[in-house]
Design a protein around this motif. Structure first.
Motif, mmCIF file in Angstrom:
data_model
loop_
_atom_site.group_PDB
_atom_site.id
_atom_site.type_symbol
_atom_site.label_atom_id
_atom_site.label_comp_id
_atom_site.label_asym_id
_atom_site.label_seq_id
_atom_site.Cartn_x
_atom_site.Cartn_y
_atom_site.Cartn_z
ATOM 1 N N GLY A 119 0.816 -1.202 0.000
ATOM 2 C CA GLY A 119 0.000 0.000 0.000
ATOM 3 C C GLY A 119 0.845 1.245 0.000
ATOM 4 N N ILE A 120 0.180 2.388 -0.161
ATOM 5 C CA ILE A 120 0.905 3.658 -0.223
ATOM 6 C C ILE A 120 1.573 3.977 1.104
ATOM 7 C CG2 ILE A 120 -0.993 5.175 0.468
ATOM 8 C CD1 ILE A 120 1.466 5.812 -2.396
ATOM 9 N N VAL A 121 0.978 3.497 2.201
ATOM 10 C CA VAL A 121 1.568 3.725 3.524
ATOM 11 C C VAL A 121 2.930 3.046 3.616
ATOM 12 C CG1 VAL A 121 1.320 3.302 5.997
ATOM 13 C CG2 VAL A 121 -0.673 3.996 4.650
ATOM 14 N N GLU A 122 3.028 1.851 3.031
ATOM 15 C CA GLU A 122 4.308 1.134 3.055
ATOM 16 C C GLU A 122 5.370 1.875 2.247
ATOM 17 O OE1 GLU A 122 6.150 -3.217 1.810
ATOM 18 O OE2 GLU A 122 3.981 -3.002 2.150
ATOM 19 N N VAL A 123 4.948 2.476 1.126
ATOM 20 C CA VAL A 123 5.893 3.247 0.312
ATOM 21 C C VAL A 123 6.422 4.433 1.102
ATOM 22 C CG1 VAL A 123 6.133 4.683 -1.761
ATOM 23 C CG2 VAL A 123 4.810 2.565 -1.858
ATOM 24 N N ALA A 296 8.531 11.407 -13.396
ATOM 25 C CA ALA A 296 7.446 11.540 -14.374
ATOM 26 C C ALA A 296 7.311 10.277 -15.210
ATOM 27 C CB ALA A 296 7.703 12.751 -15.272
ATOM 28 N N GLY A 297 8.434 9.718 -15.647
ATOM 29 C CA GLY A 297 8.390 8.501 -16.452
ATOM 30 C C GLY A 297 7.788 7.342 -15.689
ATOM 31 N N ALA A 298 8.098 7.247 -14.407
ATOM 32 C CA ALA A 298 7.528 6.183 -13.581
ATOM 33 C C ALA A 298 6.015 6.349 -13.447
ATOM 34 C CB ALA A 298 8.181 6.190 -12.202
ATOM 35 N N ALA A 299 5.543 7.593 -13.320
ATOM 36 C CA ALA A 299 4.098 7.847 -13.237
ATOM 37 C C ALA A 299 3.403 7.395 -14.514
ATOM 38 C CB ALA A 299 3.848 9.334 -12.986
ATOM 39 N N VAL A 300 4.044 7.596 -15.656
ATOM 40 C CA VAL A 300 3.490 7.144 -16.938
ATOM 41 C C VAL A 300 3.401 5.621 -16.960
ATOM 42 C CG1 VAL A 300 3.933 6.961 -19.416
ATOM 43 C CG2 VAL A 300 4.247 9.152 -18.247
ATOM 44 N N THR A 301 4.486 4.957 -16.593
ATOM 45 C CA THR A 301 4.521 3.491 -16.606
ATOM 46 C C THR A 301 3.451 2.904 -15.706
ATOM 47 O OG1 THR A 301 6.898 3.453 -17.078
ATOM 48 C CG2 THR A 301 5.952 1.479 -16.080
ATOM 49 N N ILE A 302 3.349 3.422 -14.488
ATOM 50 C CA ILE A 302 2.365 2.899 -13.529
ATOM 51 C C ILE A 302 0.950 3.091 -14.058
ATOM 52 C CG2 ILE A 302 1.394 3.210 -11.220
ATOM 53 C CD1 ILE A 302 4.281 4.054 -10.343
ATOM 54 N N SER A 303 0.640 4.279 -14.572
ATOM 55 C CA SER A 303 -0.719 4.580 -15.044
ATOM 56 C C SER A 303 -1.096 3.755 -16.269
ATOM 57 C CB SER A 303 -0.841 6.074 -15.375
ATOM 58 O OG SER A 303 -0.616 6.868 -14.231
ATOM 59 N N VAL A 304 -0.206 3.715 -17.262
ATOM 60 C CA VAL A 304 -0.522 3.013 -18.516
ATOM 61 C C VAL A 304 -0.677 1.515 -18.280
ATOM 62 C CG1 VAL A 304 0.405 2.355 -20.776
ATOM 63 C CG2 VAL A 304 0.507 4.736 -20.039
ATOM 64 N N LEU A 305 0.250 0.901 -17.559
ATOM 65 C CA LEU A 305 0.172 -0.548 -17.346
ATOM 66 C C LEU A 305 -0.996 -0.929 -16.440
ATOM 67 C CD1 LEU A 305 3.943 -1.523 -17.101
ATOM 68 C CD2 LEU A 305 2.308 -2.208 -18.842
ATOM 69 N N VAL A 331 2.277 9.947 -6.558
ATOM 70 C CA VAL A 331 2.799 9.753 -5.198
ATOM 71 C C VAL A 331 3.647 8.483 -5.131
ATOM 72 C CG1 VAL A 331 2.180 9.359 -2.790
ATOM 73 C CG2 VAL A 331 0.880 10.996 -4.158
ATOM 74 N N SER A 332 3.164 7.415 -5.775
ATOM 75 C CA SER A 332 3.897 6.148 -5.776
ATOM 76 C C SER A 332 5.222 6.289 -6.511
ATOM 77 C CB SER A 332 3.055 5.042 -6.441
ATOM 78 O OG SER A 332 1.850 4.848 -5.757
ATOM 79 N N ALA A 333 5.201 7.023 -7.621
ATOM 80 C CA ALA A 333 6.409 7.198 -8.430
ATOM 81 C C ALA A 333 7.508 7.869 -7.626
ATOM 82 C CB ALA A 333 6.095 8.013 -9.683
ATOM 83 N N ALA A 334 7.104 8.784 -6.733
ATOM 84 C CA ALA A 334 8.095 9.459 -5.895
ATOM 85 C C ALA A 334 8.786 8.477 -4.958
ATOM 86 C CB ALA A 334 7.437 10.572 -5.078
ATOM 87 N N GLY A 335 8.177 7.320 -4.742
ATOM 88 C CA GLY A 335 8.794 6.304 -3.909
ATOM 89 C C GLY A 335 9.553 5.252 -4.693
ATOM 90 N N ALA A 336 9.527 5.380 -6.036
ATOM 91 C CA ALA A 336 10.245 4.414 -6.861
ATOM 92 C C ALA A 336 11.743 4.604 -6.690
ATOM 93 C CB ALA A 336 9.850 4.586 -8.327
ATOM 94 N N SER A 337 12.459 3.505 -6.651
ATOM 95 C CA SER A 337 13.912 3.576 -6.484
ATOM 96 C C SER A 337 14.560 4.171 -7.718
ATOM 97 C CB SER A 337 14.460 2.170 -6.237
ATOM 98 O OG SER A 337 15.860 2.178 -6.207
ATOM 99 N N GLY A 338 15.725 4.785 -7.541
ATOM 100 C CA GLY A 338 16.452 5.359 -8.666
ATOM 101 C C GLY A 338 17.291 4.334 -9.392
ATOM 102 N N LEU A 345 7.488 -2.442 -9.754
ATOM 103 C CA LEU A 345 6.989 -3.086 -8.545
ATOM 104 C C LEU A 345 5.913 -2.266 -7.840
ATOM 105 C CD1 LEU A 345 10.220 -4.642 -6.997
ATOM 106 C CD2 LEU A 345 8.412 -5.746 -8.313
ATOM 107 N N LEU A 346 5.633 -1.077 -8.334
ATOM 108 C CA LEU A 346 4.550 -0.269 -7.769
ATOM 109 C C LEU A 346 3.246 -0.447 -8.545
ATOM 110 C CD1 LEU A 346 6.640 2.927 -7.024
ATOM 111 C CD2 LEU A 346 5.682 1.355 -5.349
ATOM 112 N N ILE A 347 3.288 -1.207 -9.622
ATOM 113 C CA ILE A 347 2.074 -1.458 -10.413
ATOM 114 C C ILE A 347 1.021 -2.223 -9.604
ATOM 115 C CG2 ILE A 347 1.174 -2.708 -12.427
ATOM 116 C CD1 ILE A 347 3.815 -1.914 -13.853
ATOM 117 N N PRO A 348 1.381 -3.269 -8.844
ATOM 118 C CA PRO A 348 0.359 -3.951 -8.035
ATOM 119 C C PRO A 348 -0.346 -3.018 -7.061
ATOM 120 C CG PRO A 348 2.319 -5.307 -8.192
ATOM 121 C CD PRO A 348 2.673 -3.971 -8.778
ATOM 122 N N LEU A 349 0.383 -2.043 -6.515
ATOM 123 C CA LEU A 349 -0.229 -1.072 -5.607
ATOM 124 C C LEU A 349 -1.336 -0.301 -6.332
ATOM 125 C CD1 LEU A 349 1.723 1.325 -3.252
ATOM 126 C CD2 LEU A 349 -0.187 2.165 -4.614
#
Length: 410
Positions: A119-123, A296-305, A331-338, A345-349
């Motif tokens: 969940g977002i709390v875990e991120v 931004a790229g991570a936000a695109v990946t999460i949303s599209v998939l 918000v999730s993308a900001a927690g994605a690792s660099g 791995l944030l797609i299931p969330l």
């Protein structure tokens, strides 16, 4: 030989990288079995960047904070705002594109061992624990939030140290910067190895089945890089944004595309900021921070998939719920690792918003890994280049405001 090296170094780095790309492609398509050792050059290059980046960030930020003169303002508030706006708009663009051009997936298996956040709390908890990490562990694991925290704390503690101590910090910072220059000069050889390895190991056949999905992902990222981000820059600076946009894409985006790691691209971005004449007190913090939260790229990946998964399962989604997804993705993308693959791995969330079972969501992660040779490369190029773009934008906006104030006062 020495004269040849001098002439080679006189060629601009971008041109040398393009030459490396061409050689890598030619070797991969013609004699892949005879020069297989070339791929190690790419791994060594990325490894060198990742090795030097944590030490560079620690000493550069620590020196910048310790030597910072009271009363001198930085642009961090503006940059953080730009990071947030850019990531949120990227999620919205991805949602709109997914509604206009819906795609479905052929799901795969083989990713059961991965453990996504629940969940977002875990991120958010992970981010907070990264901030208070042991400094040695932070450097070893390239935890840039932890490194930044310790660098800032130590920098503040050293603000009242003797000038000799500050000069010593500056000397260490300059020495590490020199090492970074040496590593970056190896980029053409390293990228040649990365291109060779990508073509030989992944090929292009695996991407054909997911061509439509790749087009949506890459199309969104290009739209953000060439339309949305320039519009943000223009609103802030009231200048033609494209000279700056093309420069950061050329000198930061290309290396990020092939290294597929925002963390590894930190030294490249630091060097570019120095070339642009930006304030070191600002970019010493904004660049490593951007490598962690400007996604931004991570936000695109999460949303599209996520929306592709929803379409595949035949779940009806209204537009307002999809827009809420863009906020969660940002918000999730900001927690994605660099590092490579962090956003997947944030797609299931995000899928959990629509009641998608975790086993199906993890199959979507598998699809992400299949197209990762393109998706992750473009994602990292967008993320990393926009770190420099927004840092420079904040400084230009500050200069514009100060220029107006001078005009009014005169």
């Amino acid at each position: 030989m020495k004269k040849l090296l001098v002439k080679w170094n006189e060629i601009s780095l971008v041109k040398r990288i393009i030459i490396g790309i061409i050689i890598g492609i030619v070797l991969a398509l013609t004699v892949p079995n005879y020069v297989s050792g070339i791929s190690i050059l790419g791994s060594l290059f990325v490894g060198a960047l990742k090795a030097v980046a944590p030490v560079l960030v620690l000493f550069l930020v620590m020196h910048a904070i310790a030597a910072h003169k009271s009363g001198k303002k930085t642009n961090m508030k503006s940059i953080l705002g730009l990071y947030a706006i850019g990531t949120l708009l990227a999620g919205i663009v991805a949602v709109l594109a997914s509604f206009m051009f819906p795609v479905t997936l052929t799901l795969v298996t083989g990713v059961e061992d991965l453990s996504p956040p629940e969940g977002i709390v875990e991120v958010i908890e992970t981010l907070l624990f990264n901030i208070v990490a042991n400094p040695i562990d932070a450097i070893i694991n390239a935890n840039y939030l932890g490194i930044l925290t310790w660098a800032i704390v130590l920098g503040l503690a050293l603000k009242h140290a003797s000038q000799q101590t500050k000069d010593m910090l500056g000397s260490y910072s300059d020495a590490i910067t020199k090492v970074v220059q040496w590593v970056i000069n190896l980029a053409p050889i390293g990228i040649m190895g990365l291109v060779f390895d990508a073509i030989v190991t992944s090929g292009l056949s695996a991407l054909v089945e997911y061509g439509r999905l790749i087009l949506i992902l890459v199309g969104c990222m290009l739209l953000i890089a060439l339309v949305v981000n320039p519009l943000i820059v223009y609103i802030y600076t009231r200048k033609n944004p494209y000279p700056l946009v093309f420069m950061v894409l050329r000198e930061s985006g290309i290396t990020a595309f092939f290294t597929r790691s925002s963390a590894a691209n930190i030294p490249v971005n630091m060097k570019l900021c120095e070339k642009l004449g930006l304030d070191e007190d600002t970019y010493a913090v904004s660049i490593p921070l951007g490598a962690t939260i400007n996604m931004a790229g991570a936000a695109v990946t999460i949303s599209v998939l996520t929306l592709a998964t929803v379409n595949t399962l035949g779940i009806e989604v209204d537009f307002m719920t999809a827009l809420m997804l863009s906020v969660v993705a940002a918000v999730s993308a900001a927690g994605a690792s660099g590092v490579a693959g962090g956003s997947l791995l944030l797609i299931p969330l995000a899928c959990s918003l629509f009641g998608v079972p975790n086993d199906i969501a993890m199959q979507v992660v598998g699809v992400g890994f299949i197209i990762g040779v393109v998706q992750d490369s473009c994602e990292t190029a967008l993320n990393s280049s926009s770190d420099v773009l927004f840092t420079a934008t904040a400084e230009q906006a500050k200069e514009r405001v100060e220029g107006k104030a001078v005009t009014v006062n005169s």
